[in-house]
Design an enzyme around this catalytic site. Sequence first.
Site, PDB file in Angstrom:
ATOM      1  NE  ARG A 101       2.645   4.307   7.698  1.00  0.00           N
ATOM      2  CZ  ARG A 101       1.988   4.553   6.526  1.00  0.00           C
ATOM      3  NH1 ARG A 101       0.835   5.152   6.629  1.00  0.00           N
ATOM      4  NH2 ARG A 101       2.423   4.230   5.230  1.00  0.00           N
ATOM      5  CE  LYS A 126      -5.545   3.236  -9.647  1.00  0.00           C
ATOM      6  NZ  LYS A 126      -5.254   4.779  -9.469  1.00  0.00           N
ATOM      7  N   GLY A 136       1.371  -0.241   2.815  1.00  0.00           N
ATOM      8  CA  GLY A 136       0.566  -0.034   4.133  1.00  0.00           C
ATOM      9  C   GLY A 136      -0.108  -1.569   4.256  1.00  0.00           C
ATOM     10  N   GLY A 156       4.793   3.547  -1.018  1.00  0.00           N
ATOM     11  CA  GLY A 156       4.960   4.353  -2.116  1.00  0.00           C
ATOM     12  C   GLY A 156       6.285   5.144  -2.211  1.00  0.00           C
TER      13      GLY A 156
HETATM   14  P1  ADP Z   1       0.074  -2.010  -0.541  1.00  0.00           P
HETATM   15  O1  ADP Z   1      -0.768  -1.129   0.411  1.00  0.00           O
HETATM   16  O2  ADP Z   1       0.682  -3.084   0.342  1.00  0.00           O
HETATM   17  O3  ADP Z   1       0.854  -1.467  -1.595  1.00  0.00           O
HETATM   18  P2  ADP Z   1      -2.297  -2.105  -2.380  1.00  0.00           P
HETATM   19  O4  ADP Z   1      -2.725  -0.620  -1.777  1.00  0.00           O
HETATM   20  O5  ADP Z   1      -1.622  -1.974  -3.922  1.00  0.00           O
HETATM   21  O6  ADP Z   1      -1.136  -2.584  -1.404  1.00  0.00           O
HETATM   22  O7  ADP Z   1      -3.214  -3.081  -2.508  1.00  0.00           O
HETATM   23  C1  ADP Z   1      -3.963  -3.520  -1.486  1.00  0.00           C
HETATM   24  C2  ADP Z   1      -5.482  -3.839  -1.772  1.00  0.00           C
HETATM   25  O8  ADP Z   1      -5.614  -4.814  -2.967  1.00  0.00           O
HETATM   26  C3  ADP Z   1      -6.042  -4.837  -0.803  1.00  0.00           C
HETATM   27  O9  ADP Z   1      -7.128  -4.007  -0.214  1.00  0.00           O
HETATM   28  C4  ADP Z   1      -6.638  -5.877  -1.260  1.00  0.00           C
HETATM   29  O10 ADP Z   1      -8.135  -6.300  -0.982  1.00  0.00           O
HETATM   30  C5  ADP Z   1      -6.762  -5.551  -2.723  1.00  0.00           C
HETATM   31  N1  ADP Z   1      -6.443  -6.655  -3.907  1.00  0.00           N
HETATM   32  C6  ADP Z   1      -5.748  -7.715  -3.898  1.00  0.00           C
HETATM   33  N2  ADP Z   1      -5.821  -8.484  -4.613  1.00  0.00           N
HETATM   34  C7  ADP Z   1      -7.026  -8.216  -5.252  1.00  0.00           C
HETATM   35  C8  ADP Z   1      -7.880  -8.785  -6.163  1.00  0.00           C
HETATM   36  N3  ADP Z   1      -7.548  -9.785  -6.999  1.00  0.00           N
HETATM   37  N4  ADP Z   1      -9.075  -8.026  -6.706  1.00  0.00           N
HETATM   38  C9  ADP Z   1      -9.448  -6.930  -5.938  1.00  0.00           C
HETATM   39  N5  ADP Z   1      -8.634  -6.531  -4.910  1.00  0.00           N
HETATM   40  C10 ADP Z   1      -7.523  -6.968  -4.673  1.00  0.00           C
HETATM   41 MG    MG Z   2      -2.271   0.166  -0.091  1.00  0.00          MG
END
Ligand code: ADP
Ligand code: MG
Length: 412
Positions: A39, A204, A360, A384
């Site tokens: 960033r 989520k 992120g 987001g």
């Molecule tokens: P981004 O930041 O790319 O939008 P998120 O914040 O939604 O992604 O999710 C990222 C997190 O999701 C990571 O820390 C990863 O460890 C977790 N994750 C991915 N798959 C699983 C899973 N099957 N069970 C638990 N955590 C998970």
């Molecule tokens: Mg994230």
Amino acid sequence: MRTIDDLLGEQDLRGRRVLVRSDLNVPLDDQGRITDDGRVRASVPTIAALTEAGARVVVCAHLGRPKGSPEQKYSLAPVAERLGELLGRPVALAEDTVGESARAVVDGLQDGQVALLENLRFNPGETSKDDAERGAFADQLASLADLYVSDGFGVVHRKQASVYDVARRLPHVAGTLVQAEVDVLQRLTHDPARPYVVVLGGAKVSDKLGVIESLLTTADKLLIGGGMAFTFLKAQGYEVGRSLLEQDQLDPVRGYLQQAAERGVEILLPTDVVAATEFAADAEHEVVPADAIPADRLGLDIGPESARAFAAAVEGAKTVFWNGPMGAFEMVPYADGTAAVAKALVAATRAGAFTVVGGGDSAAAIRQLGFADDDFSHISTGGGASLEYLEGKELPGLSVLEDSGPVSGGKE
Ligand code: ADP
Ligand code: MG
């Protein structure tokens, strides 16, 4: 939306104080060292363009989630240092946001010099829900400058003092980062080259449900992995053991599956998963079919068969948007699914597809796995914000830039 180029074409910036809202919210380790400076690097072009034009640049940003008062661990000091290295010129860090130190530092700027205000979230006005409190802080920020440049793409979906209110108080333009991000998002939403494949993962579901609904009207295929896949598997009647599950989202998810079927949008879910006894790198784990996850295990990655199917779909695409890792990639045993999808995006990029990575953790994942930024068409700095844009929501920090007002003003 007016841009930096419009500004540079119209006026001499020498002697002008320009407030730049950047997104410098980088991850720090427990020694306070920056672990991913993506960033900061993404913020450089706008700041450099302004200093080269002779402007006196006042950068402002937030870091982490301080609760409206100063906290040393959220100081922007490490960021000031890194920004200075990347710009090749020192960055003067104020000890506060809009107080005596900020004024003194800004008053001391010569043409072409850069100052950074302390973490905006050290002041409760930055994120306040109260318009008056936010406005009062925005007044103080605005008094430090003659012009405003909005370049913190990661925060444009927030109605915050430094993002929204200050743009209403100063002549404003979009920085090069915001401009580039918006161009990419427009390309994804206005007649994308087909097939258009979207890969969603991460932790989520509820955060990403809104976007699924709108993607069902634009994408050709939706691949769902990561923690959110288990809510989908459960909605289809499978047992998911101790995997991540959002029980209250089962009904909406069933709705999406039905809508997808009606619209002819293909939803790909994992057919196999890596099931572990604990959320730990050294936990016992094995690949199991998605319809046979043992009750005492949790799925931490998509399995190899799913990874192959996802990769094939991505490689066949002309446009790809990817948000959210396929597994708990931070732990080596659960990084394979994410690596397979990343590799497929790289191959698609080489074959001429337009590929975008947002989020992120997704961006951190591809860097951790050793991929380079230019292996993809675009890596978004704002997860987001890009999701809300794709969802069709109004982003306060972008709409406020639309009603542009005069870019001149201030010094006559
Ligand atoms: P981004 O930041 O790319 O939008 P998120 O914040 O939604 O992604 O999710 C990222 C997190 O999701 C990571 O820390 C990863 O460890 C977790 N994750 C991915 N798959 C699983 C899973 N099957 N069970 C638990 N955590 C998970
Ligand atoms: Mg994230």
